[in-house]
Design a protein around this motif. Structure first.
Motif, PDB file in Angstrom:
ATOM      1  N   ALA A 195       3.629   5.007   8.658  1.00  0.00           N
ATOM      2  CA  ALA A 195       3.409   4.607  10.044  1.00  0.00           C
ATOM      3  C   ALA A 195       2.825   3.213  10.213  1.00  0.00           C
ATOM      4  N   GLN A 196       1.965   3.022   9.250  1.00  0.00           N
ATOM      5  CA  GLN A 196       1.268   1.577   9.399  1.00  0.00           C
ATOM      6  C   GLN A 196       2.338   0.679   8.987  1.00  0.00           C
ATOM      7  N   ARG A 197       3.016   0.855   7.851  1.00  0.00           N
ATOM      8  CA  ARG A 197       4.204  -0.232   7.504  1.00  0.00           C
ATOM      9  C   ARG A 197       5.042  -0.490   8.740  1.00  0.00           C
ATOM     10  N   ASP A 198       5.445   0.709   9.439  1.00  0.00           N
ATOM     11  CA  ASP A 198       6.500   0.566  10.253  1.00  0.00           C
ATOM     12  C   ASP A 198       6.063  -0.246  11.641  1.00  0.00           C
ATOM     13  N   GLU A 199       4.631  -0.005  11.864  1.00  0.00           N
ATOM     14  CA  GLU A 199       3.988  -0.912  13.024  1.00  0.00           C
ATOM     15  C   GLU A 199       3.865  -2.297  12.691  1.00  0.00           C
ATOM     16  N   SER A 200       3.305  -2.604  11.460  1.00  0.00           N
ATOM     17  CA  SER A 200       3.364  -3.808  10.865  1.00  0.00           C
ATOM     18  C   SER A 200       4.830  -4.846  10.751  1.00  0.00           C
ATOM     19  N   ARG A 201       5.632  -3.858  10.584  1.00  0.00           N
ATOM     20  CA  ARG A 201       7.025  -4.489  10.735  1.00  0.00           C
ATOM     21  C   ARG A 201       7.276  -4.577  12.254  1.00  0.00           C
ATOM     22  N   ARG A 202       7.087  -4.010  12.971  1.00  0.00           N
ATOM     23  CA  ARG A 202       7.503  -4.198  14.501  1.00  0.00           C
ATOM     24  C   ARG A 202       6.678  -5.449  14.923  1.00  0.00           C
ATOM     25  N   HIS A 203       5.363  -5.763  14.586  1.00  0.00           N
ATOM     26  CA  HIS A 203       4.691  -6.710  14.998  1.00  0.00           C
ATOM     27  C   HIS A 203       5.461  -8.110  14.318  1.00  0.00           C
ATOM     28  N   LEU A 204       5.830  -7.959  12.743  1.00  0.00           N
ATOM     29  CA  LEU A 204       6.536  -9.251  12.140  1.00  0.00           C
ATOM     30  C   LEU A 204       7.846  -9.351  12.850  1.00  0.00           C
ATOM     31  N   VAL A 205       8.725  -8.518  13.270  1.00  0.00           N
ATOM     32  CA  VAL A 205       9.884  -8.720  14.052  1.00  0.00           C
ATOM     33  C   VAL A 205       9.698  -9.366  15.480  1.00  0.00           C
ATOM     34  N   ALA A 206       8.524  -9.077  16.227  1.00  0.00           N
ATOM     35  CA  ALA A 206       8.077  -9.668  17.314  1.00  0.00           C
ATOM     36  C   ALA A 206       7.891 -11.210  16.945  1.00  0.00           C
ATOM     37  N   ASP A 221       0.991  -1.236   0.084  1.00  0.00           N
ATOM     38  CA  ASP A 221       0.034  -0.169  -0.023  1.00  0.00           C
ATOM     39  C   ASP A 221       0.838   1.224  -0.073  1.00  0.00           C
ATOM     40  N   LEU A 222       1.996   1.278   0.740  1.00  0.00           N
ATOM     41  CA  LEU A 222       2.833   2.518   0.924  1.00  0.00           C
ATOM     42  C   LEU A 222       3.681   2.762  -0.586  1.00  0.00           C
ATOM     43  N   ALA A 223       4.069   1.261  -1.232  1.00  0.00           N
ATOM     44  CA  ALA A 223       4.571   1.735  -2.131  1.00  0.00           C
ATOM     45  C   ALA A 223       3.567   2.276  -3.401  1.00  0.00           C
ATOM     46  N   ALA A 224       2.604   1.662  -3.476  1.00  0.00           N
ATOM     47  CA  ALA A 224       1.783   2.264  -4.538  1.00  0.00           C
ATOM     48  C   ALA A 224       1.150   3.574  -4.230  1.00  0.00           C
ATOM     49  N   ALA A 225       1.165   4.043  -3.015  1.00  0.00           N
ATOM     50  CA  ALA A 225       0.927   5.470  -2.626  1.00  0.00           C
ATOM     51  C   ALA A 225       2.003   6.540  -3.143  1.00  0.00           C
ATOM     52  N   GLU A 226       3.058   6.060  -3.031  1.00  0.00           N
ATOM     53  CA  GLU A 226       4.353   6.685  -3.158  1.00  0.00           C
ATOM     54  C   GLU A 226       4.798   6.805  -4.726  1.00  0.00           C
TER      55      GLU A 226
END
Length: 555
Positions: free
Chosen positions: A347-358, A172-177
């Motif tokens: 911000a949503q991408r970074d939050e999902s990344r934190r969940h994935l890392v955990a 989603d972020l890549a498409a928006a960018e």
């Protein structure tokens, strides 16, 4: 589970039909009797590479059929459904190899590719031996085996969910960018066009109204010219009504001399003068009524031409200009809002990344802990299998960020060191043939069904061992057979005694033709075969007694 195997015209086998039982099946016989032919035939039915040399001399083709019982919900059912095939409780795989090396494959008598046959075969049977390069020797499957051993289903589900959410957020972020970048590239043009269109101020339907007004004024201009020309003609020499009245007065003077002879003429001239006056008056009124304004025509034409020029420039109809302006204004508004949306998505991408890392970290910790338990279990088996100097380890390595998958952030490999102080390396590169088979056996015992096919084949897992070690191998094969069907080719009487089903493979000759025969042994015949394996060519009473002891201990 393998139910039946039918072989026709393969090397030394002319015709062979075997029924298989659950549990441990042992295959024994003298070296060179044809045990490898039997396993090669089974491999062909499961998609192995064909060779014209497998066709029995004098035969046109070799045919091998293997029938399997499918456990409920087995992965083969899903595979076949994805291919559009219907499945039943049993599945028949058939392979035909002609003497010129061509081969055909069938699944339940329907033509299939050899590739599909091999996929099915990999799910139905594992073959382990000195030259095995699949199954436990393939590092690609080690991570799955470790997870199955440790029961990581919940942790894997969490990682897969987090990985999917992160992938979607990143997309989603890549498409928006990308959209924002495209908008920025066109921003100057968009603002220029919007400014032009705002200045022009087009309205829907305006072009049609202007065209109609222009047409009316153009027609009025032509009509006014005609009326002016007629009025000029009527006004020549003082005007037609003036000339008619002058003629009337002249005749009136003559009428006094001629009498009533000119009365009709005078009446007609009087009427003509009156009609002429009305005509001139009506012509003047008609001319005044024509709505023709030369300045207005110029204004209308300039506006009309401007609208049409703008439409041609932007490749649209004039009526679409207002919509185009609105669309471009929307794109500019989206550009203005794009920065904010990109920030939210980042911000949503970074939050999902934190969940994935955990989630990956939790799975990685569990894998390291499970690897230690697996290593302890496998190493505990090695001494009994005459591999006491060897060490086994499960290596769990972190992957780089770009290598993370829905299965986590680790690479898992099984490694061994065959002697103290020796470096660890991959099983297939470090262990010798006999060692390799026993390492695999130890692993399979510890994994106890994790990632195990319904049928397992071990080819000479007891090579180079005897006595207590062979007995340990037989014990572990029997334990494995409690969870799956196990077929083992063996030269060890200790292993053979553990079998629930026993086949003897032997060569038979009539002096002209040599054939491989397979016989299902009953209890007395099993005793004789195990005694032969113990004593050699001459079966002694001591050998029979030892065979009885082995069979009794195996019960």
């Amino acid at each position: 589970m393998l139910l039946r195997l039918a072989i026709r015209d393969v090397v030394l086998i002319e015709r062979l039909d075997l029924d298989f039982a659950p549990g441990l099946t042992v295959l024994t016989g003298e070296t060179g009797a044809g045990k490898s032919i039997l396993l090669d035939s089974l491999g062909l039915a499961l998609g192995a590479r064909a060779d014209s040399g497998l066709v029995r001399p004098g035969a046109d083709q070799a045919v091998i059929s293997a029938e399997f019982a499918l456990p409920p919900g087995h992965a083969v059912e899903t595979l076949l459904r994805d291919q559009g095939w219907q499945t039943a409780d049993t599945l028949v795989l058939r392979r035909i190899v002609t003497k010129d090396g061509r081969s055909r494959a069938f699944v339940d008598d329907q033509s299939a590719s050899v590739g599909l046959l091999a996929q099915i075969g990999a799910l139905l049977m594992e073959a382990h031996g000195q030259h095995d390069d699949r199954g436990l020797l393939n590092p690609a499957g080690h991570r799955d085996l470790l997870d199955a051993f440790a029961g990581h289903a919940a942790l894997l589900a969490a990682v897969r969910e987090a990985h999917g959410a992160h992938a979607r957020a990143a997309a989603d972020l890549a498409a928006a960018e990308a959209k924002l970048q495209d908008a920025r590239r066109d921003e100057e043009y968009l603002r220029h066009v919007v400014a032009e269109l705002r200045q022009l101020g087009p309205e829907p339907g305006e072009e049609e109204k202007l065209a109609a007004e222009r047409h009316l004024m153009q027609e009025g201009a032509r009509a006014a010219g005609d009326l002016d020309e007629v009025a000029g003609m009527l006004a020549e020499s003082g005007g037609i009504e003036t000339r008619l009245r002058a003629a009337q007065r002249r005749l009136e003077r003559a009428a006094g001399r001629l009498g009533p002879q000119l009365e009709g003429v005078l009446n007609a001239l009087d009427r003509a003068a009156l009609e002429a006056e009305e005509a001139v008056s009506a012509l003047s009124a008609a001319r005044s009524a024509i709505a023709y304004d030369e300045r207005r025509l110029e204004i209308v034409e300039e506006r009309l031409f401007a609208l049409r020029a703008a439409a041609r420039k932007h490749h649209v109809q004039p009526d679409a200009l207002a919509g185009l302006a609105a669309e471009m204004e929307g794109r500019i508004a989206a550009l203005d809002a794009g920065e904010g949306r990109v920030g939210v998505l980042a911000a949503q991408r970074d939050e999902s990344r934190r969940h994935l890392v955990a989630a990956c970290a939790a799975l990685s910790r569990a894998r390291v802990e499970a690897a230690a338990r697996m290593d302890e279990g496998v190493n505990a088996e090695l001494d009994a299998l005459k591999l006491g100097k060897a060490k086994f380890r499960t290596r769990v390595e972190p992957l780089g960020d770009g290598q993370w998958t829905a299965d986590g952030a680790d690479r898992v490999t099984f490694e061994v060191a065959t002697n103290p102080g020796a470096p660890f390396g991959a099983l297939i590169k470090i262990a010798s043939g006999g060692e390799l088979a026993r390492f695999i056996l130890a692993l399979k015992v510890v994994l106890a069904g994790a990632g195990t096919a319904p049928t397992m084949v071990f080819d000479e897992v007891d090579r180079g061992i005897g006595g207590a070690v062979a007995d340990a191998v037989g014990d572990r094969l029997a334990r494995l057979a409690g969870n799956a069907q196990v077929l083992v080719v063996t030269h060890s009487p200790q292993v053979a005694a553990r079998g629930r089903q026993h086949f003897r493979i032997a060569k038979e000759t009539d002096g002209v033709t040599t054939r491989t025969e397979v016989v299902t042994l009953d209890k007395p015949a099993r005793r004789e075969e195990i005694a032969r394996m113990l004593s050699g060519a001459e079966i002694t009473a001591a050998a029979r007694a030892a065979a009885d002891a082995l069979l009794k201990a195996a019960r």
